[in-house]
Every structure is written in structure tokens, then in C-alpha cells.
Scaffold this active site. Structure first.
Site, short mmCIF file in Angstrom:
data_model
loop_
_atom_site.label_atom_id
_atom_site.label_comp_id
_atom_site.label_asym_id
_atom_site.label_seq_id
_atom_site.Cartn_x
_atom_site.Cartn_y
_atom_site.Cartn_z
N ASN A 175 0.79 -1.25 -0.06
CA ASN A 175 -0.07 0.04 -0.42
C ASN A 175 1.00 1.15 -0.28
OD1 ASN A 175 -1.67 2.05 0.65
ND2 ASN A 175 -2.27 1.55 2.37
N LYS A 213 -0.07 3.64 -0.15
CA LYS A 213 -0.71 5.20 0.31
C LYS A 213 -0.32 6.78 -0.89
CE LYS A 213 -0.19 2.91 5.15
NZ LYS A 213 0.17 3.55 5.89
N HIS A 244 -9.34 0.94 4.81
CA HIS A 244 -8.13 1.26 6.23
C HIS A 244 -7.76 2.41 6.74
CE1 HIS A 244 -4.60 2.48 6.78
NE2 HIS A 244 -3.90 1.63 5.99
N GLU A 257 -6.87 4.73 8.17
CA GLU A 257 -6.42 6.07 7.26
C GLU A 257 -8.02 6.65 6.93
OE1 GLU A 257 -2.93 5.51 5.85
OE2 GLU A 257 -1.86 4.81 7.59
N GLU A 284 -5.34 -5.23 10.42
CA GLU A 284 -4.51 -4.12 10.96
C GLU A 284 -4.72 -3.07 12.07
OE1 GLU A 284 -1.84 -2.90 7.17
OE2 GLU A 284 -4.08 -1.54 7.13
N GLY A 299 2.47 2.66 10.89
CA GLY A 299 3.85 3.34 9.95
C GLY A 299 4.58 3.28 12.20
N SER A 337 3.29 -2.26 10.49
CA SER A 337 5.04 -2.16 10.29
C SER A 337 6.02 -3.59 10.24
CB SER A 337 5.11 -2.02 12.09
OG SER A 337 5.02 -0.52 12.26
P1 PGA Z 1 2.64 -0.07 7.65
O1 PGA Z 1 1.79 0.59 6.99
O2 PGA Z 1 2.96 -0.68 6.71
O3 PGA Z 1 3.45 1.90 7.26
O4 PGA Z 1 3.41 0.08 9.26
C1 PGA Z 1 0.35 -0.87 7.42
C2 PGA Z 1 -0.79 0.18 6.35
O5 PGA Z 1 -0.92 1.04 6.46
O6 PGA Z 1 -1.26 -0.65 5.81
#
Ligand code: PGA
Length: 242
Positions: free
Chosen positions: A7, A9, A94, A96, A164, A170, A205
Site C-alpha cells: 500500500n 498510500k 483502511h 486512515e 491492521e 507506521g 509495521s
Molecule cells: P505500515 O502500514 O506497514 O507502514 O505500518 C501498513 C498499512 O497501513 O497498510
């Protein structure tokens, strides 16, 4: 089905899209990984990524409209448009988007339904916040999100789930392997009869250094990768561990 999805983003320009997609395509061709590999670039880079991926890496969108369209929905991208652009997948729900855009599970379910209508596999994201985990509500919160986000058509069509934990995204933090196994079991219980043919990914992560232990945890069928999907070697390290 085992699957590793990147992803991106809101990251990347043409150069990065070309480099990552072509680089992955080369490695897939050279070593036939044991999992499906999907990249989810920002929408404007899909065409370029598709050309560079040369059919060796699958493409996904990062979100889609809950409207089938076409129509007057400024700023939205429909699932059909993603399919037309060469996508086979789309991420929906997601955290976010759930957090920044107030997306509730009912909307996520509608988006997933549109994805299935368009012939895409929705990657439906769920996950608890730190406060919810600390209050002992993780299993309940995630189970409810799965129940409310899963479209009816999932009984007959393919969907992918992604667990997640919001606090792990992140942040460099990951859930313990025991916690991951517990949540994946709970997600599987909600899926019921479709569990056997449904991949449940872990995200938050994931890096080459922790990929193997996470990907060999009971009930984990792959990974949804954010930050580490923007570096070819790191993403490939995760693919190789799957
Ligand atoms: P990350 O993000 O691997 O940077 O923690 C995962 C995601 O949001 O799908």
C-alpha cells in the site's frame, strides 16, 4: 491463497512507480514467489505501474467509491474505473480512511460490494485502536468490524481481510504473535464457511526483519505492507518470506 500487498498510500511519482513496478516484475519473473504480489499505487500512477509491471505483478486501488457510477461524484474513483485501469484488487476501509474520513463499516461494506460487482477482490481492513486494545476490546471490535464490513456477495465471491491494529501502522510497533493469532482466529470465526478460501493478511509495521515470524504465525495468510513497500529490496524481502 497467500498474498503480499504493498500500500503505497500518498507516496510516489512516476519515477518511483516505474522503478518499483518494473523491479518487482523482474524479480517475480526470475524467482516465482510462493505468494501473489499486489501493488497499490496512488490512482494517477496506476497506468504507468501497469505498463511497468508487464502482467507479472497485480495492481490494486487504495479505495473506491460506494457509488457504481458513472456520475456526478467529484473526486471519486469507481471500482469499475479501477478494473478498467488494470486493477484486480482494491483496499477498502483502511484505518486512515476510517479515521481521517469518518468511514464507518456500513460504507466500507458498500465499497466492498461495488468492488465485487466490478470483478475486483476487495481487501477489507479492520483493526482496533490502542485504547480499545488496552480496554480488552480488540477481539470484539475487530469481529464487529468484519461482520459489518463484509458484503453479502462474499458468500460466493473472493474477498481478502486485513487485520491492521491502528496503533501498529507506521509506528514501528507490531502486535505480539499471540495477539495476531488470536485476532486472526476471531476473524476466521466470523468468516465461518468462507474462511478456508479467504486470505487474512496482517498489516502494521511489517518489515523484512519481522516478516518471517509474522507470516508463519497461525492463521496469517499474507501481509499488507505500507512503508516497507516503497523500497524494492524491503518489499521483496517480505514477499520472499511469504
Ligand atoms: P505500515 O502500514 O506497514 O507502514 O505500518 C501498513 C498499512 O497501513 O497498510
Amino acid at each position: 491463497m497467500r498474498l503480499v500487498a504493498g500500500n503505497w498510500k500518498m507516496n510516489g511519482t512516476s519515477d518511483l512507480a516505474r522503478e518499483l513496478a518494473a523491479g518487482l516484475a523482474e524479480r517475480v519473473a526470475a524467482s516465482a514467489p510462493a505468494c501473489s504480489v499486489v501493488i497499490c499505487p496512488p490512482a494517477p500512477l496506476l497506468g504507468l505501474a501497469q505498463a511497468s509491471a508487464a502482467g507479472r505483478v497485480a495492481l490494486g486501488g487504495q479505495d473506491c467509491s460506494d457509488e457504481a457510477g458513472p456520475g456526478a461524484f467529484t473526486g471519486e474513483v469507481s471500482a469499475r474505473m479501477l478494473a478498467d485501469a488494470g486493477c484486480g484488487y482494491v483496499i477498502v476501509g483502511h484505518s486512515e480512511r476510517r479515521q481521517r474520513h469518518g468511514e464507518e463499516s456500513a460504507l466500507v461494506q458498500a465499497k466492498a460490494a461495488r468492488a465485487l460487482e466490478a470483478g475486483l477482490v476487495p481487501i477489507i481492513c479492520v483493526g482496533e485502536t490502542l485504547a480499545q486494545r488496552e480496554a480488552g476490546q480488540a477481539v470484539e471490535v475487530v469481529s464487529t468490524q468484519v461482520r459489518e464490513s463484509l458484503p453479502e456477495a462474499a458468500a460466493a465471491q473472493t474477498v481478502v481481510l486485513a487485520y491492521e491494529p491502528v496503533w501498529a501502522i507506521g509506528s514501528g510497533l507490531t502486535a505480539t504473535l499471540a495477539d495476531i493469532a488470536e485476532i486472526h482466529r476471531a476473524v476466521g470465526a466470523v468468516l465461518g464457511p468462507i474462511r478456508a478460501r479467504t486470505a487474512i493478511l496482517y498489516g502494521g509495521s511489517v518489515k523484512p526483519a519481522n516478516a518471517r515470524e509474522i507470516l508463519t504465525t497461525e492463521g496469517v495468510d499474507g501481509a499488507l505492507v505500507g512503508g516497507a513497500s516503497l523500497k524494492l529490496d524491503d518489499f521483496w524481502g517480505i514477499v520472499a518470506a511469504a
